[in-house]
Scaffold this motif. Structure first.
Motif, mmCIF file in Angstrom:
data_model
loop_
_atom_site.group_PDB
_atom_site.id
_atom_site.type_symbol
_atom_site.label_atom_id
_atom_site.label_comp_id
_atom_site.label_asym_id
_atom_site.label_seq_id
_atom_site.Cartn_x
_atom_site.Cartn_y
_atom_site.Cartn_z
ATOM 1 N N PHE A 1 1.265 -1.334 0.150
ATOM 2 C CA PHE A 1 -0.279 -0.084 0.275
ATOM 3 C C PHE A 1 0.589 1.183 0.307
ATOM 4 O O PHE A 1 0.627 1.737 -0.438
ATOM 5 N N GLY A 2 2.316 1.136 0.709
ATOM 6 C CA GLY A 2 3.467 2.561 0.412
ATOM 7 C C GLY A 2 4.136 2.843 -0.543
ATOM 8 O O GLY A 2 5.061 2.874 -0.793
ATOM 9 N N GLY A 3 3.676 1.531 -2.122
ATOM 10 C CA GLY A 3 4.481 0.982 -2.542
ATOM 11 C C GLY A 3 5.620 0.217 -3.005
ATOM 12 O O GLY A 3 6.813 0.164 -3.995
ATOM 13 N N GLY A 4 5.742 -0.296 -1.974
ATOM 14 C CA GLY A 4 6.922 -1.448 -1.683
ATOM 15 C C GLY A 4 5.967 -3.211 -1.650
ATOM 16 O O GLY A 4 4.896 -3.006 -2.967
ATOM 17 N N MET A 5 7.144 -3.826 -1.616
ATOM 18 C CA MET A 5 7.269 -5.233 -2.076
ATOM 19 C C MET A 5 6.152 -5.941 -0.992
ATOM 20 O O MET A 5 5.554 -7.828 -1.378
ATOM 21 N N ALA A 6 6.431 -6.187 0.207
ATOM 22 C CA ALA A 6 5.660 -6.863 1.001
ATOM 23 C C ALA A 6 4.046 -7.070 0.683
ATOM 24 O O ALA A 6 3.296 -6.056 0.927
ATOM 25 N N GLU A 7 3.166 -8.375 0.897
ATOM 26 C CA GLU A 7 1.779 -7.729 0.040
ATOM 27 C C GLU A 7 1.029 -7.814 1.202
ATOM 28 O O GLU A 7 0.921 -8.146 2.261
ATOM 29 N N THR A 8 0.410 -6.923 1.493
ATOM 30 C CA THR A 8 -0.904 -6.312 2.009
ATOM 31 C C THR A 8 -2.153 -6.639 1.801
ATOM 32 O O THR A 8 -2.975 -5.074 1.971
ATOM 33 N N PRO A 9 -2.851 -7.503 1.104
ATOM 34 C CA PRO A 9 -4.325 -7.136 1.123
ATOM 35 C C PRO A 9 -5.044 -6.632 1.771
ATOM 36 O O PRO A 9 -6.329 -6.064 1.672
#
Length: 480
Positions: free
Chosen positions: A19-27
């Motif tokens: 949600f902040g433009g990074g790689m960690a998936e945070t659905p």
């Protein structure tokens, strides 16, 4: 009736998150942003756990409430934003972590349903913690965090499962009073060990940090001392674990949010849900792990609100602070504000009819460092596109970034904008702010030493510290 739930994680940088433009998936957090309003330029008031949390609760800068190190606390007579909620008839419930130190483990909470993971006393129970943590002992700080990395069982996940279970049980029950619930988890704070499947998910996706093995010329001795140089495999593994812990935390947010939705629907109450963290983690950027710097990945935090009266899908770029949480909750619930706070209510952004661009507010973050036996005060000021950083004793090595032109913070442009630099310098130069803070902190250190000696004499109450880490989470991860 109005009910509130705040989910507070530890050491979560939004810049590593989807949600902040990074790689960690945070659905789950992606969905929370879609269903609510996210403040994309929010900063901690101190990139360190206890000062950030006490600042959040009091709405005052660390130098204002006095807490600038982890072994310190606010006095019980100093109100937090929880006290006016109690006076207004609320049950204020802490479920899990807040990193309180000393006899007062409430500071305005009327209930606590799960213990904290870190020491709650002035004297650390070193021997007991060593036995409880096994190979993870010493991996909870920035120097030792790279000793154990991988995928498998971890005390952090075991703790967060306990906290989540306690929260779900509480939300399954009926409660008479309006509720202000704070759920405090420990992830994605290191140790850098994530559940096996999540670690493996990211291990071959991660890439080296932008400034890996680089020491920009603006790095002063304090920042250079923060470096913890490791090889490429170590930093890639640490990043994979950190991303995995972010995704794990995202799953917990979803569980708690759904339970809170069911709870408020049963009651027919208005509801407000908030997600935030206390600070971020550099995860190897500039060869620095953890927090304690003012670089974006350490100082920026997520802050997302969702609920009644909160616009859906709105991203607010106006600057915000962790200290804004209390004033925002009080304003939303119609509860009296704590006077004299440095934070301010963000409710005006919920009421705007159009997207809100950046305003003229200046955000402040502070840090106390030790440099060759001397106390040094770190200061970050953010206004508009500019971010200014300076440390006492190194005022001639101050730093200015233009975050619009240089979001990776590679170039110090202090010489290009002399008028901007002059305005920022005025903040600390007038009245000798640094000397005042340093003297106050020397006095507080003396007070802490007396509290430590007193506690040893009268007895140490360690009952509110979680000490139930199972033997299965005391050994090296199965995947390294």
């Amino acid at each position: 009736m109005k009910d509130i739930l705040v989910f507070m994680s530890d050491q979560h940088s939004p810049l590593y998150s989807e949600f902040g433009g990074g790689m960690a998936e945070t659905p789950e957090l992606n969905r929370l942003c879609e269903d609510g309003t996210s403040f994309t330029e929010t900063y901690t008031s101190c990139p360190l756990c206890v000062p950030a949390r006490m600042s959040m609760l009091t709405g005052r800068l660390p130098s204002g409430n006095g807490v600038m190190v982890n072994l310190d606390t606010i006095p019980d007579i100093m109100p937090t934003f929880l006290h006016p909620f109690v006076a207004a008839g609320y049950e204020t419930v802490l479920i899990g972590r807040m990193h309180f130190v000393g006899k007062d483990q409430r500071h305005g909470f009327t209930k606590r349903l799960a213990q904290d993971m870190t020491p709650v006393t002035w004297n650390r129970p070193v021997d007991r913690m060593r036995r409880e943590r096994g190979v993870f002992d010493g991996t909870y700080d920035a120097r030792g965090c790279v000793r154990v990395i991988g995928g498998g069982e971890t005390p952090v996940v075991n703790y967060d499962e306990m906290v989540t279970a306690a929260a779900l049980e509480y939300l399954s029950e009926e409660h008479e009073k309006p509720q202000l619930i704070v759920v405090g988890t420990y992830a994605p704070h290191f140790p850098y060990v994530a559940p096996k499947d999540l670690y493996q998910k990211y291990r071959h996706r991660v890439r080296l940090p932008e400034l890996f093995h680089e020491t920009p010329d603006y790095m002063n001795p304090i920042l250079i001392n923060r470096k913890n140089v490791v090889d490429e495999e170590t930093v890639l593994s640490a990043q994979a674990a950190y991303l995995g812990l972010i995704t794990y935390t995202d799953q917990k947010v979803g569980q708690i949010r759904r339970a809170f939705d069911k709870y408020t629907k049963r009651r027919g109450s208005e509801a407000l849900f908030c997600y935030l963290s206390d600070h971020g983690d550099q995860a190897g950027e500039r060869d620095i792990f953890g927090k304690c710097t003012f670089f974006e990945k350490s100082a920026k935090i997520p802050m997302i609100f969702q609920g009644d009266g909160v616009p859906k899908g709105r991203k607010v770029s106006a600057l915000a602070s962790i200290m804004d949480l209390g004033p925002t909750l009080c304003s939303w619930a119609g509860v009296k504000q704590v006077p004299g706070t440095d934070g301010e209510s963000l409710n005006r952004f919920f009421e705007e009819k159009k997207d809100v661009a950046a305003d003229g507010r200046m955000i402040v973050s502070e840090m106390l460092e030790r440099d060759k036996g001397e106390l040094r005060v770190g200061l970050m000021l953010r206004k508009g596109c500019f971010k200014y950083m300076v440390y006492s004793g190194y005022e001639t090595q101050d730093i200015l970034f233009d975050l619009v032109q240089d979001p990776q913070e590679k170039r110090n442009v202090i010489d290009q904008y002399p008028q901007v630099a002059k305005e920022f310098r005025r903040y600390f130069a007038e009245g000798d702010l640094f000397a005042e803070i340093e003297e106050n902190q020397r006095n507080r250190a003396l007070a802490v030493s007396w509290m430590t000696a007193w506690e040893k004499q009268v007895g140490i109450d360690d009952s509110e510290r979680w000490s139930s880490n199972p033997d299965s989470a005391k050994d090296y991860p199965v995947v390294q």
